[in-house]
Design a protein around this motif. Structure first.
Motif, PDB file in Angstrom:
ATOM      1  N   SER A 187     -37.075 -19.043  15.831  1.00 25.98           N
ATOM      2  CA  SER A 187     -36.928 -19.533  17.204  1.00 25.98           C
ATOM      3  C   SER A 187     -36.556 -21.010  17.214  1.00 25.98           C
ATOM      4  O   SER A 187     -35.763 -21.458  18.037  1.00 25.98           O
ATOM      5  N   ASP A 242     -53.116 -23.913  26.208  1.00 28.95           N
ATOM      6  CA  ASP A 242     -53.268 -25.354  26.029  1.00 28.95           C
ATOM      7  C   ASP A 242     -54.521 -25.730  25.262  1.00 28.95           C
ATOM      8  O   ASP A 242     -54.819 -26.909  25.089  1.00 28.95           O
ATOM      9  N   ARG A 299     -49.943 -23.225  22.273  1.00 32.49           N
ATOM     10  CA  ARG A 299     -48.615 -23.171  22.879  1.00 32.49           C
ATOM     11  C   ARG A 299     -47.506 -23.510  21.884  1.00 32.49           C
ATOM     12  O   ARG A 299     -46.392 -23.022  21.989  1.00 32.49           O
ATOM     13  N   GLY A 334     -44.593 -17.140  18.254  1.00 35.90           N
ATOM     14  CA  GLY A 334     -45.093 -15.983  18.988  1.00 35.90           C
ATOM     15  C   GLY A 334     -45.920 -15.038  18.129  1.00 35.90           C
ATOM     16  O   GLY A 334     -46.992 -14.587  18.529  1.00 35.90           O
ATOM     17  N   ARG A 367     -38.826 -36.251  21.420  1.00 29.33           N
ATOM     18  CA  ARG A 367     -39.387 -35.274  22.323  1.00 29.33           C
ATOM     19  C   ARG A 367     -40.576 -34.487  21.808  1.00 29.33           C
ATOM     20  O   ARG A 367     -41.566 -34.341  22.495  1.00 29.33           O
ATOM     21  N   LEU A 393     -32.379 -27.346  22.712  1.00 32.91           N
ATOM     22  CA  LEU A 393     -33.736 -27.642  23.155  1.00 32.91           C
ATOM     23  C   LEU A 393     -34.432 -28.604  22.210  1.00 32.91           C
ATOM     24  O   LEU A 393     -35.303 -29.358  22.613  1.00 32.91           O
ATOM     25  N   TYR A 394     -34.085 -28.554  20.938  1.00 35.90           N
ATOM     26  CA  TYR A 394     -34.633 -29.494  19.968  1.00 35.90           C
ATOM     27  C   TYR A 394     -33.488 -30.228  19.301  1.00 35.90           C
ATOM     28  O   TYR A 394     -32.418 -29.669  19.102  1.00 35.90           O
ATOM     29  N   ASP A 424     -39.743 -28.634  31.378  1.00 34.11           N
ATOM     30  CA  ASP A 424     -39.987 -27.216  31.203  1.00 34.11           C
ATOM     31  C   ASP A 424     -39.232 -26.576  30.068  1.00 34.11           C
ATOM     32  O   ASP A 424     -39.781 -25.873  29.245  1.00 34.11           O
ATOM     33  N   GLY A 425     -37.958 -26.835  30.067  1.00 31.77           N
ATOM     34  CA  GLY A 425     -37.125 -26.143  29.104  1.00 31.77           C
ATOM     35  C   GLY A 425     -37.527 -26.397  27.681  1.00 31.77           C
ATOM     36  O   GLY A 425     -37.238 -25.601  26.792  1.00 31.77           O
ATOM     37  N   VAL A 426     -38.177 -27.491  27.430  1.00 28.25           N
ATOM     38  CA  VAL A 426     -38.445 -27.858  26.057  1.00 28.25           C
ATOM     39  C   VAL A 426     -39.766 -27.314  25.573  1.00 28.25           C
ATOM     40  O   VAL A 426     -40.056 -27.321  24.394  1.00 28.25           O
ATOM     41  N   GLU A 427     -40.538 -26.842  26.511  1.00 25.76           N
ATOM     42  CA  GLU A 427     -41.796 -26.257  26.087  1.00 25.76           C
ATOM     43  C   GLU A 427     -41.526 -25.142  25.107  1.00 25.76           C
ATOM     44  O   GLU A 427     -40.449 -24.615  25.024  1.00 25.76           O
ATOM     45  N   LYS A 428     -42.591 -24.765  24.436  1.00 26.26           N
ATOM     46  CA  LYS A 428     -42.471 -23.671  23.488  1.00 26.26           C
ATOM     47  C   LYS A 428     -41.950 -22.444  24.233  1.00 26.26           C
ATOM     48  O   LYS A 428     -42.526 -21.983  25.192  1.00 26.26           O
ATOM     49  N   GLU A 429     -40.846 -21.902  23.750  1.00 29.78           N
ATOM     50  CA  GLU A 429     -40.208 -20.815  24.482  1.00 29.78           C
ATOM     51  C   GLU A 429     -40.810 -19.465  24.156  1.00 29.78           C
ATOM     52  O   GLU A 429     -40.774 -18.530  24.931  1.00 29.78           O
ATOM     53  N   ASP A 430     -41.295 -19.380  22.970  1.00 33.00           N
ATOM     54  CA  ASP A 430     -41.522 -18.064  22.400  1.00 33.00           C
ATOM     55  C   ASP A 430     -42.555 -17.261  23.156  1.00 33.00           C
ATOM     56  O   ASP A 430     -43.563 -17.782  23.560  1.00 33.00           O
ATOM     57  N   PRO A 435     -47.790 -25.897  32.479  1.00 32.42           N
ATOM     58  CA  PRO A 435     -46.842 -25.910  33.579  1.00 32.42           C
ATOM     59  C   PRO A 435     -47.394 -26.702  34.745  1.00 32.42           C
ATOM     60  O   PRO A 435     -48.597 -26.882  34.870  1.00 32.42           O
ATOM     61  N   LYS A 443     -36.672 -16.853  31.386  1.00 25.88           N
ATOM     62  CA  LYS A 443     -36.742 -18.066  32.204  1.00 25.88           C
ATOM     63  C   LYS A 443     -36.141 -17.748  33.560  1.00 25.88           C
ATOM     64  O   LYS A 443     -35.055 -18.190  33.880  1.00 25.88           O
ATOM     65  N   LEU A 481     -44.247 -33.081  23.399  1.00 29.42           N
ATOM     66  CA  LEU A 481     -44.419 -31.667  23.679  1.00 29.42           C
ATOM     67  C   LEU A 481     -45.805 -31.172  23.405  1.00 29.42           C
ATOM     68  O   LEU A 481     -46.405 -30.483  24.193  1.00 29.42           O
ATOM     69  N   THR A 523     -48.793 -30.376  27.530  1.00 31.72           N
ATOM     70  CA  THR A 523     -48.093 -29.169  27.907  1.00 31.72           C
ATOM     71  C   THR A 523     -48.746 -28.652  29.168  1.00 31.72           C
ATOM     72  O   THR A 523     -49.559 -29.306  29.776  1.00 31.72           O
ATOM     73  N   HIS A 537     -34.254 -15.947  26.103  1.00 36.69           N
ATOM     74  CA  HIS A 537     -35.525 -16.284  25.475  1.00 36.69           C
ATOM     75  C   HIS A 537     -36.428 -15.073  25.479  1.00 36.69           C
ATOM     76  O   HIS A 537     -36.330 -14.224  26.347  1.00 36.69           O
ATOM     77  N   GLN A 538     -37.323 -15.080  24.520  1.00 32.69           N
ATOM     78  CA  GLN A 538     -38.276 -13.972  24.471  1.00 32.69           C
ATOM     79  C   GLN A 538     -39.054 -13.879  25.778  1.00 32.69           C
ATOM     80  O   GLN A 538     -39.237 -12.815  26.326  1.00 32.69           O
TER      81      GLN A 538
END
Ligand SMILES: Nc1ncnc2c1ncn2[C@@H]1O[C@H](COP(=O)(O)OP(=O)(O)OP(=O)(O)O)[C@@H](O)[C@H]1O
Ligand SMILES: [Mg+2]
Lengths: 508, 401
Positions: free
Chosen positions: A44, A350, A402, A406, B368, A53-54, B394-400, B378, A89, B372, B376, A85-86
């Motif tokens: 990922s 969190d 977080r 996953g 960044r 994103l990174y 938001d977009g940069v948060e962990k996506e998985d 939302p 969004k 992160l 974190t 994305h998994q």
């Protein structure tokens, strides 16, 4: 052969871990390129780098041989790169159409011009067989449908490089078939696809080539047609993996968990999601509830575990009536639960990993003293589980959940719930999103639990898992149990007939 | 710990971001100073920055006296935000607590032998009153899913008008048009602070209003810090704030937690009211005007600047009180009182606001991922303040998954 995208020498670090270590990935135009690797291998992360994103510390990205810089997802979009994305969004209180055009609206004098957009969306949807209702709210549609919206979003933006991050983990087997078809369609059109999955069958089915990652490093890229599943899994885990589960016959004992005429009222409509369900799970057996998604499994589990009230019927645990006990009381009686939705129910994202691992035990003598949490004990316990279940996170026990991959989030839940050593473990899709090595281990643990005289109630959509693991299969259809089968005698076909409601055994 | 660790530590990052936010706020303040009266702008800024120090020890004592209630409301709002609630009702809880403290301070008759406990009883009652005031929005939130912001705002108005009415009815000094002085025994003792914060003019000793209330506020911050970070109770409250569903799943009674969070937040604000008003002759009195207590609202920037961390909140409140005092001395120059209010408000609110832009700023520096992990969650979840920026990112948060 020229490559449409090349990622060369990509290195990306997070506190405590090198998520990507000098990885090179080359994507040909018009191919489906799979990305395979253990949980936490960095798949990922690598895709997030490509999607902007990174920012990687090292390495370059080329498109059609020319170096490009991708600073954020807008750049990626401009370069024709899209990502599903998994965890989707989407804006939940927007319609499908509004979600698709979000950010690329066509306007005239500042006013939205929806008609044109609608037409384009419908054309795309027809062309690729991505059936959606443009006016439905996202919150009302199924996960499979939401994924179609995500795909349409990419198509609407005319992306030509499509990234799918574990798209199949949340889909039913039928939906997976459909997705595979669509992916083949898309590459025929000249689009190129990067596809992350843990299921080797899927790679075999659709992918042309496959890049394997291990612990942040690139192990190699192979041609899928020439490589066996065993080789692939060995490349990724570094050892041989057994796909079938080894287990002896069950020796069921006393009943542990009895459900009698359970009925659950619906939260919204009038249709009862669970109707008059009765079954018994005995010591030393794994009973599986099989069925097509949406036939009342979720509600049944919610009612059994106390997350949802019971309308009628009884639940007995070791002979004790727990129907109206609180969740805490049920846990203490010896119930534990691997939930279906790990982000919603399973984890406090969190909180640190350690805090999550004691989520069900923090109040016990072991971890508290006069109301004060014994953090050293918590961390010691957490380190032990991390080690035993091979949970990988950059900063170990203090990693914020977080930030974990996953699959490792899932492992954390499974570790917590199995280590609770319950009388009855209610496990919903326990291996969702796990790599083959981890699945093997979790299956082994579930069998150990059974052999230890404990009971397991497994809810799974995956027929392989159902057939391999269970000692008895209950088929649920429209909220009713329609069959009680012996996996050694039943065939997959037969199971399918019961699941689709075309057959019904009279005995139940 | 070596130096490198110090610089990378979370506390350090947070302190730096708060301090830079303050600088941004001051910069904006300076702009307004220039706009309204450019010839004295720099001098004006100097006065603001000097704050209470302009009036030497007594001035500093006065700053600390003003800091006391906003430490409490800041704690109240910060505590609620850590547990996932936005307590905009601090003003109402504050003023109700204040009234109850004054009422008991004026009316309660104690036998000689118990007179020493008068102020303590009054403070305890102010706490209870604030807690009860917050109980209502808490119950609404937990059982009827009514947004606490809306119900707390209504409670603010009910509190203000109710208190005005009852002050006039029971504890009104119609000559001064203020609430009456509380009994000597209800005044919070000085505990030595009067030996530090005073100015001598000739033979006259001019003592600051500050009293042991300041110690109590500091102690409250420490208690809240311990509760949040060390106890089972805090663990449960925070878990509910971060994820209500997972907390329920874990067997935590999430409704009870929401109610308790609100009540504790209310108790903190209510106590703030007691601490401010149980003071001797030169301290504050309730003015019967239709204005919602500003101490409650000032708690918001305090909580923001302190990143909802109880210890951070102490410093943030000291800063806000210091700047506010500075504003009072600004009247020596040619600035209209209204402009002064605006300037002070701008400094305070811009400081807090620029914190919201923390991630945007750090994005500019391309750093960044460090952010992160540190914040974190939302928007709308706890750390609404501490991590308010996460929403922007938001977009940069962990996506998985
Ligand atoms: N934002 C982040 N902050 C800190 N660490 C991170 C972050 N994102 C990922 N990591 C770490 O980087 C490693 C790689 O994570 P990544 O999500 O790329 O794994 P993955 O290959 O996708 O695994 P999975 O199959 O479980 O999804 C993990 O150990 C994870 O803990
Ligand atoms: Mg992943």
């Amino acid at each position: 052969m020229s490559y449409i995208i090349e990622m060369i020498g990509i290195t990306k670090q997070f506190p405590g871990i090198i998520a990507n270590d000098d990885i090179t990935l080359q994507l040909k135009k018009g191919e489906i390129h799979a990305l395979l690797g253990e949980n936490g291998a960095g798949k990922s992360t690598l895709m997030s780098v490509l999607f902007g994103l990174y920012r990687p510390e090292k390495g370059i990205i080329k498109k059609n041989g020319e170096e490009i810089s991708i600073k954020d997802p807008n750049d990626a979009n401009r370069l024709g790169i899209g990502m599903v994305h998994q965890h989707f969004k989407l804006v939940h209180n927007f319609t499908v159409l509004q979600n698709i055009i979000l950010g690329v609206e066509t306007t005239k004098h500042g006013f939205l011009k929806m008609d044109k957009a609608r037409k384009r969306v419908m054309d795309l949807s027809d062309k690729y067989g991505l059936k959606v209702d443009p006016d439905a709210l996202i919150s009302d549609i199924t996960v499979g449908m939401q994924q179609r919206v995500e795909i349409l979003k990419m198509l609407y933006r005319e992306n030509e490089i499509l990234i799918f991050d574990e798209p199949t983990a949340v889909l039913t087997p039928q939906e997976i078939e459909e997705l595979m078809k669509i992916m083949r369609e898309l590459v025929k059109e000249g689009k190129s696809i990067l596809f992350i999955t843990h299921k080797l069958n899927e790679i075999k089915q659709v992918a042309d080539r496959c890049t394997v990652l291990r612990k942040g490093k690139c192990v190699g890229t192979i041609n899928v047609a020439e490589t066996s599943k065993d080789t692939m899994s060995e490349m990724m885990v570094g050892r041989k993996v057994k796909f079938s589960v080894e287990k002896t016959d069950a020796v069921p004992g006393e009943p542990v968990f009895e459900v009698k005429n359970l009925t659950v009222a619906s939260r919204h409509g009038t249709k009862k999601p669970v109707k008059n369900v009765s079954f018994t799970v005995r010591k030393g057996e794994i009973v599986c509830i099989a069925g097509i998604d949406g036939n009342g499994q979720s509600e049944l589990v919610y009612a059994l575990t106390g997350l949802m009230p019971v309308e009628d019927g009884k639940i007995l645990l070791n002979g004790k009536d727990v129907t109206h006990l609180s969740i805490r009381e049920r846990n203490i009686e010896g119930m534990s639960h691997i939930p279906e939705d790990r982000h919603k129910d399973g984890l406090v994202l969190d909180y640190s990993l350690a805090e999550n691992l004691v989520l069900k035990k923090y109040f016990m003598q072991e971890f508290q003293n006069n109301g004060f949490i014994k953090f050293p004990a918590v961390f010691k316990y957490s380190d032990m589980l991390i080690d035993r279940y091979d949970i990988r996170a950059g900063q170990g026990s203090s990693a914020i959940v977080r930030s974990m991959s996953g699959g490792n989030q899932q492992k954390a839940i499974v570790a917590r719930e199995i280590d609770y050593n319950p009388e009855i473990l209610i496990a919903v899709q326990p291996t969702r999103g796990l790599d083959v090595g981890a699945i093997e281990y979790i299956h082994k643990k579930l069998i150990e639990q059974r052999d230890d005289g404990k009971a397991v109630l497994l809810v799974s959509l995956e027929l392989d898992e159902v057939m391999n693991l269970s000692d008895r299969i209950l088929v649920i259809y429209e909220g009713e149990i329609v069959a009680d089968l012996d996996p050694k005698k039943a065939t997959i076909q037969e199971l399918g007939l019961y699941m689709s409601g075309s057959k019904r055994s009279e005995a139940v | 710990m070596n130096k490198r660790n110090l610089f990378r530590s979370q506390g350090f990052t947070n302190a730096v971001s708060s301090i830079s936010a303050i600088c941004v706020g001051l910069l904006f303040g300076l702009v307004i100073l220039f706009v309204s009266n450019s010839s004295q702008a720099l001098q004006g800024l100097g006065i603001i920055l000097k704050g209470g120090f302009s009036a030497r020890a007594r001035g500093v004592g006065q700053s600390l006296y003003y800091a006391t209630p906003i430490i409490m409301t800041g704690l109240s709002i910060g505590f609620a935000s850590k547990t996932g609630l936005f307590n905009i009702g601090a003003s109402g809880q504050f003023i109700v607590g204040a009234f109850v403290a004054i009422f008991i301070g004026v009316k309660l008759q104690l036998p000689e032998s118990l007179a020493w406990s008068h102020w303590i009883i009054a403070l305890l009652c102010s706490m209870i009153a604030g807690g009860l005031w917050a109980l209502i929005p808490g119950l609404f939130k937990a059982y009827l899913n009514v947004n606490e912001v809306i119900s707390s705002i209504m409670m603010n108005y009910i509190g203000m008008y109710g208190v005005n009415y009852f002050v006039k009815l029971y504890v009104y000094d119609s000559l001064k048009a203020l609430s009456q002085n509380v009994a000597e025994t209800a005044v919070i003792p000085k505990w030595g602070l009067d030996h530090i914060f005073f100015n001598m003019t000739g033979n006259y000793k001019d003592t600051a209003t500050i009293n042991a209330g300041f110690y109590i506020a500091i102690a409250a911050a420490i208690v809240i810090y311990i509760v949040l970070n060390k106890t089972v109770f805090g663990y449960e409250l925070k878990a509910c704030g971060y994820n209500r569903f997972a907390s329920k799943f874990a067997g935590i009674n999430e409704k009870r937690s929401i109610v308790l969070s609100m009540v504790i937040a209310g108790m903190l604000s209510g106590l703030g009211g007691g601490l401010l008003y149980l003071c001797g002759a030169n301290g504050r009195r309730i003015k019967v005007v239709d204005v919602i207590a500003p101490e409650g609202f000032n708690g918001i920037p305090v909580a923001l600047l302190g990143l909802s961390n109880p210890i951070g909140i102490i410093f943030a409140a000291l800063f806000v009180a210091h700047i506010t005092m500075g504003g009072e001395y600004l009247q020596q120059l040619n600035y209209v009182p209204e402009i002064i209010d605006i300037i002070i408000a701008i400094i305070i609110y811009f400081s807090a606001f620029s914190l919201l832009l923390r991630n945007v700023i750090s994005k500019l520096f391309r750093d960044r991922h460090v952010e992160l992990v540190s914040d974190t969650g939302p928007a709308g979840k706890p750390g609404r303040f501490a991590g308010a920026s996460a929403g922007l990112n938001d977009g940069v948060e962990k996506e998985d998954k």
